[in-house]
Every structure is written in structure tokens, then in C-alpha cells.
Motif scaffolding. Structure first.
Motif, PDB file in Angstrom:
ATOM      1  N   VAL A  33       7.439   3.353 -16.268  1.00  0.00           N
ATOM      2  CA  VAL A  33       7.670   3.761 -14.878  1.00  0.00           C
ATOM      3  C   VAL A  33       6.546   3.181 -14.026  1.00  0.00           C
ATOM      4  O   VAL A  33       5.370   3.394 -14.306  1.00  0.00           O
ATOM      5  N   TRP A  34       6.928   2.418 -13.007  1.00  0.00           N
ATOM      6  CA  TRP A  34       5.972   1.813 -12.071  1.00  0.00           C
ATOM      7  C   TRP A  34       6.200   2.377 -10.677  1.00  0.00           C
ATOM      8  O   TRP A  34       7.318   2.796 -10.336  1.00  0.00           O
ATOM      9  N   PRO A  35       5.186   2.371  -9.818  1.00  0.00           N
ATOM     10  CA  PRO A  35       5.379   2.835  -8.440  1.00  0.00           C
ATOM     11  C   PRO A  35       6.111   1.818  -7.574  1.00  0.00           C
ATOM     12  O   PRO A  35       6.530   2.132  -6.469  1.00  0.00           O
ATOM     13  N   CYS A  36       6.293   0.595  -8.086  1.00  0.00           N
ATOM     14  CA  CYS A  36       7.002  -0.465  -7.362  1.00  0.00           C
ATOM     15  C   CYS A  36       7.272  -1.585  -8.352  1.00  0.00           C
ATOM     16  O   CYS A  36       6.507  -1.769  -9.307  1.00  0.00           O
ATOM     17  N   VAL A  37       8.322  -2.343  -8.135  1.00  0.00           N
ATOM     18  CA  VAL A  37       8.613  -3.454  -9.052  1.00  0.00           C
ATOM     19  C   VAL A  37       7.528  -4.515  -9.017  1.00  0.00           C
ATOM     20  O   VAL A  37       7.365  -5.278  -9.967  1.00  0.00           O
ATOM     21  N   PHE A  38       6.781  -4.582  -7.915  1.00  0.00           N
ATOM     22  CA  PHE A  38       5.705  -5.562  -7.823  1.00  0.00           C
ATOM     23  C   PHE A  38       4.389  -5.027  -8.388  1.00  0.00           C
ATOM     24  O   PHE A  38       3.477  -5.788  -8.662  1.00  0.00           O
ATOM     25  N   ALA A  39       4.293  -3.703  -8.559  1.00  0.00           N
ATOM     26  CA  ALA A  39       3.078  -3.087  -9.103  1.00  0.00           C
ATOM     27  C   ALA A  39       3.244  -2.892 -10.603  1.00  0.00           C
ATOM     28  O   ALA A  39       3.123  -1.788 -11.143  1.00  0.00           O
ATOM     29  N   ARG A  40       3.497  -3.964 -11.301  1.00  0.00           N
ATOM     30  CA  ARG A  40       3.874  -3.906 -12.706  1.00  0.00           C
ATOM     31  C   ARG A  40       2.706  -3.573 -13.637  1.00  0.00           C
ATOM     32  O   ARG A  40       2.915  -3.239 -14.794  1.00  0.00           O
ATOM     33  N   SER A  41       1.499  -3.667 -13.131  1.00  0.00           N
ATOM     34  CA  SER A  41       0.341  -3.341 -13.955  1.00  0.00           C
ATOM     35  C   SER A  41      -0.055  -1.871 -13.850  1.00  0.00           C
ATOM     36  O   SER A  41      -0.971  -1.419 -14.524  1.00  0.00           O
ATOM     37  N   VAL A  42       0.659  -1.124 -12.992  1.00  0.00           N
ATOM     38  CA  VAL A  42       0.335   0.296 -12.774  1.00  0.00           C
ATOM     39  C   VAL A  42       1.384   1.154 -13.474  1.00  0.00           C
ATOM     40  O   VAL A  42       2.452   1.435 -12.926  1.00  0.00           O
ATOM     41  N   SER A  43       1.111   1.549 -14.700  1.00  0.00           N
ATOM     42  CA  SER A  43       2.058   2.364 -15.460  1.00  0.00           C
ATOM     43  C   SER A  43       1.816   3.842 -15.196  1.00  0.00           C
ATOM     44  O   SER A  43       0.688   4.336 -15.322  1.00  0.00           O
ATOM     45  N   GLY A  49       0.793  -1.227   0.000  1.00  0.00           N
ATOM     46  CA  GLY A  49       0.000   0.000   0.000  1.00  0.00           C
ATOM     47  C   GLY A  49       0.821   1.270   0.000  1.00  0.00           C
ATOM     48  O   GLY A  49       0.273   2.368  -0.044  1.00  0.00           O
ATOM     49  N   ARG A  50       2.155   1.144   0.043  1.00  0.00           N
ATOM     50  CA  ARG A  50       3.018   2.329   0.038  1.00  0.00           C
ATOM     51  C   ARG A  50       3.662   2.578  -1.326  1.00  0.00           C
ATOM     52  O   ARG A  50       4.615   3.343  -1.438  1.00  0.00           O
ATOM     53  N   CYS A  51       3.145   1.955  -2.366  1.00  0.00           N
ATOM     54  CA  CYS A  51       3.694   2.143  -3.701  1.00  0.00           C
ATOM     55  C   CYS A  51       3.680   3.626  -4.084  1.00  0.00           C
ATOM     56  O   CYS A  51       2.690   4.321  -3.865  1.00  0.00           O
ATOM     57  N   GLY A  52       4.787   4.083  -4.655  1.00  0.00           N
ATOM     58  CA  GLY A  52       4.861   5.474  -5.071  1.00  0.00           C
ATOM     59  C   GLY A  52       5.300   6.420  -3.986  1.00  0.00           C
ATOM     60  O   GLY A  52       5.401   7.618  -4.215  1.00  0.00           O
ATOM     61  N   HIS A  53       5.583   5.893  -2.797  1.00  0.00           N
ATOM     62  CA  HIS A  53       6.046   6.732  -1.688  1.00  0.00           C
ATOM     63  C   HIS A  53       7.574   6.695  -1.642  1.00  0.00           C
ATOM     64  O   HIS A  53       8.166   5.806  -1.050  1.00  0.00           O
ATOM     65  N   GLY A  54       8.206   7.648  -2.308  1.00  0.00           N
ATOM     66  CA  GLY A  54       9.654   7.768  -2.226  1.00  0.00           C
ATOM     67  C   GLY A  54      10.436   6.858  -3.142  1.00  0.00           C
ATOM     68  O   GLY A  54      11.668   6.921  -3.164  1.00  0.00           O
ATOM     69  N   ALA A  55       9.771   5.993  -3.895  1.00  0.00           N
ATOM     70  CA  ALA A  55      10.485   5.052  -4.754  1.00  0.00           C
ATOM     71  C   ALA A  55       9.703   4.797  -6.032  1.00  0.00           C
ATOM     72  O   ALA A  55       8.473   4.819  -6.038  1.00  0.00           O
ATOM     73  N   LYS A  74       3.017  14.169 -11.706  1.00  0.00           N
ATOM     74  CA  LYS A  74       1.597  13.856 -11.845  1.00  0.00           C
ATOM     75  C   LYS A  74       1.206  12.578 -11.115  1.00  0.00           C
ATOM     76  O   LYS A  74       0.098  12.083 -11.263  1.00  0.00           O
ATOM     77  N   VAL A  75       2.131  12.035 -10.331  1.00  0.00           N
ATOM     78  CA  VAL A  75       1.869  10.759  -9.686  1.00  0.00           C
ATOM     79  C   VAL A  75       0.781  10.878  -8.628  1.00  0.00           C
ATOM     80  O   VAL A  75       0.883  11.653  -7.688  1.00  0.00           O
ATOM     81  N   THR A  76      -0.263  10.127  -8.813  1.00  0.00           N
ATOM     82  CA  THR A  76      -1.291   9.943  -7.797  1.00  0.00           C
ATOM     83  C   THR A  76      -1.644   8.461  -7.832  1.00  0.00           C
ATOM     84  O   THR A  76      -2.324   8.013  -8.749  1.00  0.00           O
ATOM     85  N   VAL A  77      -1.136   7.715  -6.869  1.00  0.00           N
ATOM     86  CA  VAL A  77      -1.300   6.270  -6.886  1.00  0.00           C
ATOM     87  C   VAL A  77      -2.158   5.821  -5.715  1.00  0.00           C
ATOM     88  O   VAL A  77      -1.889   6.162  -4.568  1.00  0.00           O
ATOM     89  N   ALA A  78      -3.188   5.092  -6.010  1.00  0.00           N
ATOM     90  CA  ALA A  78      -4.021   4.498  -4.969  1.00  0.00           C
ATOM     91  C   ALA A  78      -3.908   2.981  -5.085  1.00  0.00           C
ATOM     92  O   ALA A  78      -4.438   2.388  -6.005  1.00  0.00           O
ATOM     93  N   VAL A  79      -3.148   2.383  -4.174  1.00  0.00           N
ATOM     94  CA  VAL A  79      -2.918   0.941  -4.200  1.00  0.00           C
ATOM     95  C   VAL A  79      -3.501   0.319  -2.952  1.00  0.00           C
ATOM     96  O   VAL A  79      -3.179   0.740  -1.837  1.00  0.00           O
ATOM     97  N   PRO A  80      -4.366  -0.674  -3.080  1.00  0.00           N
ATOM     98  CA  PRO A  80      -4.922  -1.331  -1.893  1.00  0.00           C
ATOM     99  C   PRO A  80      -3.823  -1.923  -1.025  1.00  0.00           C
ATOM    100  O   PRO A  80      -2.858  -2.483  -1.533  1.00  0.00           O
ATOM    101  N   ALA A  81      -3.965  -1.784   0.263  1.00  0.00           N
ATOM    102  CA  ALA A  81      -2.962  -2.306   1.187  1.00  0.00           C
ATOM    103  C   ALA A  81      -3.337  -3.708   1.640  1.00  0.00           C
ATOM    104  O   ALA A  81      -4.457  -3.957   2.052  1.00  0.00           O
ATOM    105  N   SER A  82      -2.372  -4.623   1.563  1.00  0.00           N
ATOM    106  CA  SER A  82      -2.610  -5.998   1.979  1.00  0.00           C
ATOM    107  C   SER A  82      -2.331  -6.203   3.463  1.00  0.00           C
ATOM    108  O   SER A  82      -2.698  -7.209   4.033  1.00  0.00           O
TER     109      SER A  82
END
Length: 269
Positions: free
Chosen positions: A216-226, A201-207, A241-249
Motif C-alpha cells: 500500500v502506497w500513498p500515491c502511485v508515484f510514491a512507490r518507495s513509501v510503503s 506533497g498531498r500523498c495520502g490525502h484521500g487516495a 495508522k497512516v502518517t505521511v510526510a512527503v516533501p512538496a515540489s
């Protein structure tokens, strides 16, 4: 994004191994993608200008990219610290010289203290012996190295995985930074877990992660979020322009269980 600290640079999809759980689905048939060395150099410079502190070269197997040494040099010259995440299967003299530079460290994965089990996971006979020997060589050269023992027993038919014995062997080899991790239901590991969400759930925070095709992905595991592609859009424009909403597990993406992306000990694929 205003707090960029770290970037994964996935410079190739090619790898000597075909690990059963590979999140990137890489292997011998992979390619270096559409990013050229000049594109990577430009991107690395932009990352430094945007405030990043460190980068991690990943793949596939980054040592198979012919220009890895020059890219590492460019990152160091830009003031970035560098980690190369490698399987340590084939390391030649030029790469050892690169890895011995101040500001460079290595990371690797390890699966068992027995060749039969380790090689069954990597799907390459002899990979255990090569990785083990090069871990020892890295320690002889005093190159900073950390290792992760990944429990893949839920996604393979290898029987009881000797993860504890693998940690003990790494300690005997002189590795002091040893983490543990689970298989992610991403790529070839997609059948490892029925959970639909494998992200913290922290994808796009600082990395951010940048692929061999420039995505460009918000995380190497979030490969479907371009978020965009650096081959047609400036990285600063993409990140502004990054605004990422990723469900937290509720699960940490950090092998040591820190629960967030840390610039001095980045998440590990």
C-alpha cells in the motif's frame, strides 16, 4: 486516513509495451504479482466499506490480467465507480462488454499523431494503429473515455514531439476530455529530470495505491513509501495508522493542473 475517496489498483506489472518513461517500469516480462483474485476482491470490498467512491485499475496493462472483468464487476457491485487506465492495444469482445457497463469509464495515453513517433515511445511497432482504432471503437460504443498526452521529449531521442497534433487528432476522434502531463522522474522516467522530488506533497490525502504484491502506497508515484501490505494486514488497520510526510515540489500531480487528488477525476499515471 479518514477521508478515503479513491484508490489505484495496480493489478499487474505486465504490459505489451515498454514505454521509455514508464513510472512503474512495467513491460512484457512483468507479472501479476502475489495478489490473487480473492485478495483483490477482499481489498475492493474493504475500500468500499472504508468510504471510497471510485477505483482505477492500472498496471502494467490491466487488460492483460485474466480476471479484470470479474474485478470490475465486483467493484461495481460494491457501489464503486470504475476507471480502467489502458493502452487500448488489445481489447477483445469480453472486455468491450465489461467496459460498456454503466459506471465504467476508460483512460488512455497518447503521444503523437504519427505512428513512427508514437511507436518509438511505446517501443512496439503497430501500437499507434491499435490504440487509435480502439479509441474510435470506444467512442462508437459511447464508452466514456479520457486521454492524456504526455510530453516525453525530454527523456527520449524522438526529436520534437507532436503533442499539439496528438491533441488535435484525439479531438477529431471524438475525445472531449484531453489532458496533458509531464514525465515523472520515477521508474524508467528517472532520468527525465534532475529534480529529487517529483511529488506534490498531498500523498495520502484521500487516495491510496495498492500494488500487485499487496503493498500500500500513498500515491502511485510514491512507490518507495510503503504503508503496509494487505496480504498480511487488514487495510483498515493500515490506513488507521497512516502518517505521511512527503516533501512538496510545488508541482501538481494532477494532469489538468488541479493541484490535488480529486475523486471525480483522479490523478493519472
Amino acid at each position: 486516513m479518514t477521508d478515503l475517496r479513491f484508490a489505484w489498483l495496480e493489478i499487474t506489472g505486465k504490459c505489451q509495451l515498454s514505454c521509455t518513461h514508464c513510472y512503474a517500469d512495467s513491460g512484457p516480462r512483468g507479472t501479476h504479482g502475489s495478489m490473487r483474485t480473492r485478495d483483490w476482491s477482499r481489498t475492493i470490498s474493504q475500500l468500499a466499506e472504508l468510504g471510497a467512491h471510485s477505483v482505477q485499475f492500472i498496471g502494467g496493462e490491466p487488460t492483460l490480467h485474466p480476471d479484470l472483468p470479474s474485478l470490475v464487476d465486483h467493484a461495481l457491485d460494491a457501489g464503486l465507480s470504475v476507471e480502467v487506465f489502458t493502452n487500448l492495444v488489445d481489447i477483445g469482445p469480453r472486455l468491450w462488454d465489461t467496459f460498456s457497463r454503466p459506471g465504467v469509464r476508460l483512460a488512455t495515453s497518447y503521444y503523437s499523431d504519427t505512428a513512427s513517433q508514437h511507436d518509438a515511445i511505446t517501443r512496439r511497432r503497430g501500437s499507434y494503429a491499435r490504440t487509435r482504432a480502439n479509441i474510435a471503437e470506444a467512442r462508437t460504443r459511447d464508452i466514456p473515455l479520457r486521454a492524456g498526452v504526455i510530453d516525453v521529449s525530454s527523456s527520449t531521442m524522438i526529436g520534437r514531439q507532436r503533442t499539439r497534433a496528438a491533441r488535435d487528432e484525439l479531438s477529431r476522434l471524438g475525445v472531449t476530455r484531453i489532458g496533458t502531463d509531464r514525465v515523472r522522474a520515477v521508474g524508467r522516467g528517472a532520468n527525465a529530470s534532475p529534480a529529487p522530488d517529483q511529488l506534490c506533497g498531498r500523498c495520502g490525502h484521500g487516495a491510496v495505491a495498492i500494488s500487485a504484491t499487496g503493498e500500500v502506497w500513498p500515491c502511485v508515484f510514491a512507490r518507495s513509501v510503503s504503508l503496509g501490505n494487505v496480504l498480511d494486514t487488514d487495510l483498515s488497520t493500515i490506513l488507521s495508522k497512516v502518517t505521511v510526510a512527503v516533501p512538496a515540489s510545488g508541482k501538481s500531480c494532477w494532469p489538468q493542473g488541479g493541484g490535488s487528488c480529486a475523486p471525480n477525476d483522479p490523478p493519472r499515471p
